[in-house]
Design an enzyme around this catalytic site. Structure first.
Site, PDB file in Angstrom:
ATOM      1  N   GLY A  53     -24.334  68.154 -11.138  1.00 53.80           N
ATOM      2  CA  GLY A  53     -24.507  66.716 -10.955  1.00 53.80           C
ATOM      3  C   GLY A  53     -25.581  66.123 -11.847  1.00 53.80           C
ATOM      4  O   GLY A  53     -25.507  64.953 -12.234  1.00 53.80           O
ATOM      5  N   GLU A  78     -10.265  50.245 -42.683  1.00 49.49           N
ATOM      6  CA  GLU A  78     -10.042  48.828 -42.437  1.00 49.49           C
ATOM      7  C   GLU A  78      -9.531  48.651 -41.012  1.00 49.49           C
ATOM      8  O   GLU A  78      -9.122  49.631 -40.371  1.00 49.49           O
ATOM      9  CB  GLU A  78      -9.039  48.268 -43.456  1.00 49.49           C
ATOM     10  N   HIS A  87     -25.026  72.048 -15.866  1.00 49.54           N
ATOM     11  CA  HIS A  87     -26.016  71.152 -15.278  1.00 49.54           C
ATOM     12  C   HIS A  87     -25.549  70.569 -13.938  1.00 49.54           C
ATOM     13  O   HIS A  87     -26.382  69.997 -13.194  1.00 49.54           O
ATOM     14  CB  HIS A  87     -26.320  69.991 -16.238  1.00 49.54           C
ATOM     15  N   GLU A  97      -5.958  65.962 -36.437  1.00 43.31           N
ATOM     16  CA  GLU A  97      -4.583  65.990 -36.942  1.00 43.31           C
ATOM     17  C   GLU A  97      -4.552  65.912 -38.465  1.00 43.31           C
ATOM     18  O   GLU A  97      -3.763  66.596 -39.124  1.00 43.31           O
ATOM     19  CB  GLU A  97      -3.784  64.828 -36.327  1.00 43.31           C
ATOM     20  N   PHE A 114     -20.826  54.036 -47.512  1.00 40.09           N
ATOM     21  CA  PHE A 114     -19.530  53.973 -48.178  1.00 40.09           C
ATOM     22  C   PHE A 114     -18.482  53.467 -47.211  1.00 40.09           C
ATOM     23  O   PHE A 114     -18.602  53.614 -45.993  1.00 40.09           O
ATOM     24  CB  PHE A 114     -19.138  55.320 -48.791  1.00 40.09           C
ATOM     25  N   GLY A 173      -6.902  53.757 -40.480  1.00 34.59           N
ATOM     26  CA  GLY A 173      -8.002  54.705 -40.379  1.00 34.59           C
ATOM     27  C   GLY A 173      -7.784  55.814 -41.376  1.00 34.59           C
ATOM     28  O   GLY A 173      -8.261  55.794 -42.498  1.00 34.59           O
ATOM     29  N   ARG A 194     -32.279  76.788 -12.568  1.00 33.24           N
ATOM     30  CA  ARG A 194     -31.561  76.346 -11.381  1.00 33.24           C
ATOM     31  C   ARG A 194     -31.174  77.546 -10.516  1.00 33.24           C
ATOM     32  O   ARG A 194     -30.611  78.533 -11.018  1.00 33.24           O
ATOM     33  CB  ARG A 194     -30.295  75.594 -11.815  1.00 33.24           C
ATOM     34  N   GLU A 254     -14.722  61.264 -40.410  1.00 31.60           N
ATOM     35  CA  GLU A 254     -14.273  61.919 -41.645  1.00 31.60           C
ATOM     36  C   GLU A 254     -12.888  62.547 -41.495  1.00 31.60           C
ATOM     37  O   GLU A 254     -12.589  63.567 -42.116  1.00 31.60           O
ATOM     38  CB  GLU A 254     -15.282  62.992 -42.104  1.00 31.60           C
ATOM     39  N   THR A 284     -20.826  52.966 -41.488  1.00 33.91           N
ATOM     40  CA  THR A 284     -22.102  53.516 -41.030  1.00 33.91           C
ATOM     41  C   THR A 284     -23.203  53.091 -41.993  1.00 33.91           C
ATOM     42  O   THR A 284     -23.031  53.156 -43.206  1.00 33.91           O
ATOM     43  CB  THR A 284     -22.052  55.049 -40.958  1.00 33.91           C
TER      44      THR A 284
END
Length: 401
Positions: free
Chosen positions: A356, A131, A354, A383, A127, A135, A284, A379, A162
């Site tokens: 580095g 443009e 994680h 704001e 869909f 937005g 870790r 979608e 999409t």
């Protein structure tokens, strides 16, 4: 199922569907997602697997060959798929928005023609509202349809489509002034057209061009494109619902489904980020013990898990509200806003855990770190969601003075 984000009150059928989808994600998506994403390669084998599972017909009524499941079932499936690779959830999202719009607003002929083939995945939906010059401001659409006998001629340029290349049916929102006198509110002079096309890029039907894929920071694999209409002729019977001037309302109804979907995607990505973070934290070692035993990391894990749970609960509430037949723009806006913001924060915390290695493309969290920002704008931006939420709250809590 995951230990976090459990959903109460599901039927046996819903649990079986979700278990099947989760198994598919673990076996067919997660092992290949990062490699395909780095190559920006369309996941055709995964899409074929989703077709075999019947997921393209999940919400399409049984009378049209679908499974006739609820928005809640669909959202929970999207959550699982996004946990594996968010791009795959995007492939089915736009398909379902178009199928939902057809089910809710299409003429009987349109439903009979499209829905059975959409249920099998033979017809793939996309869909188009945005443009290049707009937005969130849908009222500023400049693409236009002009009546010419039994056809309409469409001209204009659309953006951020999409499934633009892989789809065969696009619901396109344009301005149509026919029957709407000058001065009519912009949202009352818009029409949704059902545009059939060939898959691929270039001129996919006379007057319709899909230039190619837009190169993106993340959300790769799925094709995001422009759509250019130059004298595109569409039969009048391909006006969604058969009447002009209703396109804005039809699209907004579909976007409510889309916002639940984006919330579900945020939940899925956040769940995966938490899984990666909590697993790495136990492997870790620093200062002689796993970093998971350091209070600072435990605090992060606690915050991450709480956000995953909260976002999931709001997403489920929004889906159930829509399924009940009630207006859910408030709940969908809240869910989309919260889930996308929390997703970004959970992914960043997992990235920090994680250290580095999170910056290395060898680790999955690097991909999630580039994917999460898309949810902040897809979608409707945060704001826009706040505007919707604020207006609806003022309607509900109107001052009686």
């Amino acid at each position: 199922m995951t230990r976090l984000a459990q959903t109460a009150g599901l039927t046996d059928v819903q649990r079986e569907i979700l278990s099947t989808v989760r198994e598919f994600v673990d076996k067919e998506i997660i092992p290949v997602a990062t490699e395909l994403e780095h190559r920006d390669e369309y996941p055709q084998a995964i899409v074929d697997g989703l077709k075999e599972l019947g997921l393209f017909g999940l919400m399409i009524p049984e009378e049209y060959g679908g499974l006739g499941e609820s928005l809640l079932t669909y959202a929970l499936c999207v959550e699982e798929i996004a946990r594996g690779w968010m791009s795959v959830s995007g492939i089915i999202n736009t398909h379902f928005i178009v199928a939902y719009m057809l089910k809710q607003h299409g003429t009987q002929e349109q439903k009979d023609h499209f829905l059975p083939r959409m249920a099998t995945g033979e017809v793939r939906g996309a869909f188009s509202m945005s443009e290049p010059g707009l937005g969130s401001d849908v009222s500023a659409i400049t693409s236009k349809a002009v009546r010419d006998g039994d056809n309409y001629v469409l001209n204009g340029q659309k953006m951020w489509l999409t499934n633009g290349g892989s789809s065969t049916l696009v619901a396109v929102l344009v301005r149509s002034d026919e029957g709407h006198p000058e001065g009519t509110a912009p949202h009352k002079s818009m029409t949704t057209f059902l545009v059939e096309k060939e898959p691929g890029f270039g001129e996919v039907r006379p007057g319709l061009t899909i230039p190619g894929k837009i190169d993106k920071m993340g959300y790769k694999g799925v094709d995001t494109t422009e759509l250019i209409m130059d004298g595109l002729r569409i039969p009048a019977n391909r006006v969604l619902g058969g009447q002009t001037g209703r396109g804005f309302y039809q699209m907004m109804d579909g976007v409510e489904v889309g916002r639940v979907n984006v919330a579900a995607r945020g939940c899925g990505v956040a769940q995966r980020a938490f899984e990666l973070g909590v697993s790495y934290a136990q492997q870790r070692h620093t200062f002689g013990k796993p970093i998971a035993q350091h209070q600072a990391i435990q605090f992060k894990l606690a915050e991450m898990a709480t956000k995953v749970e909260a976002a999931h609960a709001m997403m489920v509430n929004a889906a159930r509200k829509k399924d009940s037949g009630e207006r859910n723009d408030l709940e969908a806006g809240m869910a989309k806003y919260l889930a996308s913001e929390y997703c970004k924060e959970v992914v960043e915390d997992a990235f920090r855990i994680h250290g580095g290695y999170g910056f290395s493309k060898e680790y999955e969290i690097e991909r999630l770190y580039r994917e999460a920002p898309m949810l902040l704008i897809g979608e409707g931006t945060a704001e826009i969601q706040k505007m919707i939420i604020g207006r609806r709250l003022l309607e509900k809590y109107r001052f009686q003075g």
